[in-house]
Design an enzyme around this catalytic site. Structure first.
Site, PDB file in Angstrom:
ATOM      1  N   ARG A 132       0.810  -1.227   0.000  1.00  0.00           N
ATOM      2  CA  ARG A 132       0.000   0.000   0.000  1.00  0.00           C
ATOM      3  C   ARG A 132       0.841   1.274   0.000  1.00  0.00           C
ATOM      4  O   ARG A 132       0.381   2.333   0.410  1.00  0.00           O
ATOM      5  CB  ARG A 132      -0.983   0.028   1.176  1.00  0.00           C
ATOM      6  N   LYS A 154       3.114  10.980 -11.273  1.00  0.00           N
ATOM      7  CA  LYS A 154       2.202  10.183 -12.087  1.00  0.00           C
ATOM      8  C   LYS A 154       2.864   8.848 -12.388  1.00  0.00           C
ATOM      9  O   LYS A 154       3.979   8.810 -12.918  1.00  0.00           O
ATOM     10  CB  LYS A 154       1.912  10.892 -13.406  1.00  0.00           C
ATOM     11  N   GLU A 196       9.346  17.174 -25.234  1.00  0.00           N
ATOM     12  CA  GLU A 196       8.786  17.579 -23.944  1.00  0.00           C
ATOM     13  C   GLU A 196       9.440  18.867 -23.433  1.00  0.00           C
ATOM     14  O   GLU A 196       8.818  19.649 -22.724  1.00  0.00           O
ATOM     15  CB  GLU A 196       8.944  16.451 -22.920  1.00  0.00           C
ATOM     16  N   LYS A 237       7.638  22.258 -14.442  1.00  0.00           N
ATOM     17  CA  LYS A 237       6.764  21.162 -14.021  1.00  0.00           C
ATOM     18  C   LYS A 237       6.587  21.155 -12.512  1.00  0.00           C
ATOM     19  O   LYS A 237       5.482  20.938 -12.005  1.00  0.00           O
ATOM     20  CB  LYS A 237       7.321  19.813 -14.489  1.00  0.00           C
ATOM     21  N   GLU A 247      -4.017  16.860 -10.797  1.00  0.00           N
ATOM     22  CA  GLU A 247      -4.520  17.207 -12.117  1.00  0.00           C
ATOM     23  C   GLU A 247      -6.014  17.499 -12.106  1.00  0.00           C
ATOM     24  O   GLU A 247      -6.777  17.029 -12.950  1.00  0.00           O
ATOM     25  CB  GLU A 247      -4.203  16.084 -13.124  1.00  0.00           C
ATOM     26  N   ARG A 251      -2.784  21.599 -14.065  1.00  0.00           N
ATOM     27  CA  ARG A 251      -1.777  20.599 -14.402  1.00  0.00           C
ATOM     28  C   ARG A 251      -2.079  19.932 -15.743  1.00  0.00           C
ATOM     29  O   ARG A 251      -1.188  19.452 -16.434  1.00  0.00           O
ATOM     30  CB  ARG A 251      -1.673  19.531 -13.302  1.00  0.00           C
ATOM     31  N   ASN A 255      -0.395  18.364 -20.599  1.00  0.00           N
ATOM     32  CA  ASN A 255      -0.775  17.384 -21.607  1.00  0.00           C
ATOM     33  C   ASN A 255      -0.863  17.981 -23.007  1.00  0.00           C
ATOM     34  O   ASN A 255      -1.432  17.352 -23.914  1.00  0.00           O
ATOM     35  CB  ASN A 255      -2.121  16.740 -21.237  1.00  0.00           C
ATOM     36  N   HIS A 258      -0.682  15.744 -26.032  1.00  0.00           N
ATOM     37  CA  HIS A 258      -0.780  14.356 -25.606  1.00  0.00           C
ATOM     38  C   HIS A 258      -2.089  13.678 -26.014  1.00  0.00           C
ATOM     39  O   HIS A 258      -2.119  12.457 -26.167  1.00  0.00           O
ATOM     40  CB  HIS A 258      -0.592  14.254 -24.092  1.00  0.00           C
ATOM     41  N   HIS A 262      -1.251  10.479 -27.804  1.00  0.00           N
ATOM     42  CA  HIS A 262      -1.560   9.167 -27.241  1.00  0.00           C
ATOM     43  C   HIS A 262      -2.384   8.328 -28.219  1.00  0.00           C
ATOM     44  O   HIS A 262      -2.197   7.115 -28.317  1.00  0.00           O
ATOM     45  CB  HIS A 262      -2.319   9.312 -25.921  1.00  0.00           C
ATOM     46  N   HIS A 276       7.258   7.962 -27.714  1.00  0.00           N
ATOM     47  CA  HIS A 276       6.318   8.857 -27.027  1.00  0.00           C
ATOM     48  C   HIS A 276       6.553  10.323 -27.390  1.00  0.00           C
ATOM     49  O   HIS A 276       5.623  11.050 -27.751  1.00  0.00           O
ATOM     50  CB  HIS A 276       6.429   8.667 -25.511  1.00  0.00           C
TER      51      HIS A 276
END
Length: 379
Positions: A132, A154, A196, A237, A247, A251, A255, A258, A262, A276
């Protein structure tokens, strides 16, 4: 978390991600992998360290990091996966978690992500789920990971339904961005990460984008310009993450490129056909062209963005991607699976100009479809 005051070498840059009790440092500079043991031992003395890495990175950096950990009184256990996006899956996730449990990694121990974005996402998610929640350290070895995926917490894996749809927010306790690791990075991988870097200029820092247009060759060559580009990107960032960790607000600006990207990555089967950062480059160029088509930004801005990305060797159009891709309906279906879709409403990061990106909710699917049709037909 207790931090012991220390003097940093002159060639090391320190940034802090301000998240209260979960704040952590990003260290940027050459030779940090040789110091990984002492820096982790300051935070977790005597810990066992499960090093998650891939086969290619292991060949270059694992021995250095293991030796540094042992010298600092830590106990390393490597967990080696195959390189590439396909390792971000349920099967490999299960294998990594099982290996970490077999190594008796407990809550006061550490998972060390040694690799690029795939390893960071996979190892971070394993650390989040293990018992956990186990502490983890990011040791990014690619430019993309150093400026983006290693910062912000993330973590996750891909599903057959899309990219990064299964995961957790789990912040690292330290990021060690060894700039010397980039010296052995293949040019295509470095270019992919550079997309990026450019993104931070396009979101809200037009002077940085203009600096990159002038200095990109120095960034590629290494030295002070590369460190400055990494530090500027990480600072951008870190500031966004401190404001909006989960997010729920701005935030999402990170993206940019993206949502398109994606979908293209998934359409290419998460393969070496399209890395990517390459997908993000096409996606950013598309976001600016779509913005221009909507009358949000000037056509000149869209051309300027594509021109810079093309100059450094990145793809900017669907036609630049080798092999077959889904048709417009297929791409629309992939976009509809994006994490930024909310109750079926399409959300994109669009732009009113360079450095003036914003969150656009309820994008008209008909207008998006017409744009994609035009993109597919562009010569």
């Amino acid at each position: 978390m207790s931090h012991v005051a220390e003097e940093l070498r002159a060639d090391i840059t320190r940034l802090n991600v301000g998240l209260g009790e979960r704040a952590y440092d990003i260290l940027i500079g050459p030779g940090l992998f040789h110091e990984a043991g002492e820096r982790i031992a300051r935070l977790r003395p005597g810990a066992r360290v499960g090093i998650v890495t891939d086969r290619h990175v292991a060949e270059r950096h694992l021995a250095t990091v293991e030796a540094a950990l042992r010298a600092a009184g830590l106990t390393p256990t490597p967990v080696i996966v195959e390189p590439g996006e396909k390792s971000k899956c349920f099967r490999v996730f299960e294998e990594v978690v099982d290996a970490l449990l077999a190594a008796r990694i407990e809550r006061r121990d550490v998972v060390l992500a040694l690799g690029g974005g795939v390893v960071g996402d996979l190892a971070g998610f394993a650390a989040a789920a293990l018992r956990r929640g186990v502490d983890f350290v990011q040791a990014p070895t690619s430019l993309l990971a150093q400026v983006d995926s290693s910062v912000g917490g993330k973590t996750g894996i891909n599903s057959r339904h899309g990219k990064n749809l299964v995961g957790a927010f789990h912040q690292p306790i330290l990021v060690l961005a060894d700039s010397a690791a980039l010296d052995t990075l293949p040019l295509r991988e470095f270019r992919s990460g550079y997309a990026e870097v450019a993104k931070y200029g396009l979101i809200d820092n037009a002077p940085f984008f203009a600096w990159l247009e002038r200095k990109w060759q120095e960034v590629f060559a290494g030295g002070p310009a590369r460190i400055e580009a990494i530090a500027t990107s990480c600072a951008s960032k870190a500031a966004v993450v401190a404001r909006d960790e989960k997010e729920t607000g701005d935030r999402a600006l990170l993206n940019l490129g993206h949502t398109f990207g994606h979908a293209l990555e998934a359409g290419a089967g998460f393969s070496q056909r399209l890395l990517h950062g390459e997908a993000v480059a096409v996606g950013m160029a598309q976001a600016f062209r779509f913005s221009a088509r909507q009358g949000l930004c000037s056509p000149e801005d869209a051309l300027r963005v594509a021109a810079h990305l093309k100059t450094v060797g990145l793809p900017t159009r669907i036609r630049d991607i080798p092999g077959d891709l889904p048709d417009t309906d297929g791409l629309m279906d992939l976009i509809a699976q994006d994490k930024k879709v909310s109750r079926g409403a399409l959300t994109f990061i669009l732009a009113r100009g360079i450095g003036r990106s914003f969150i656009a909710r309820d994008v008209d699917p008909a207008e998006l479809r017409a744009f994609l049709e035009a993109e597919r037909g562009a010569i």
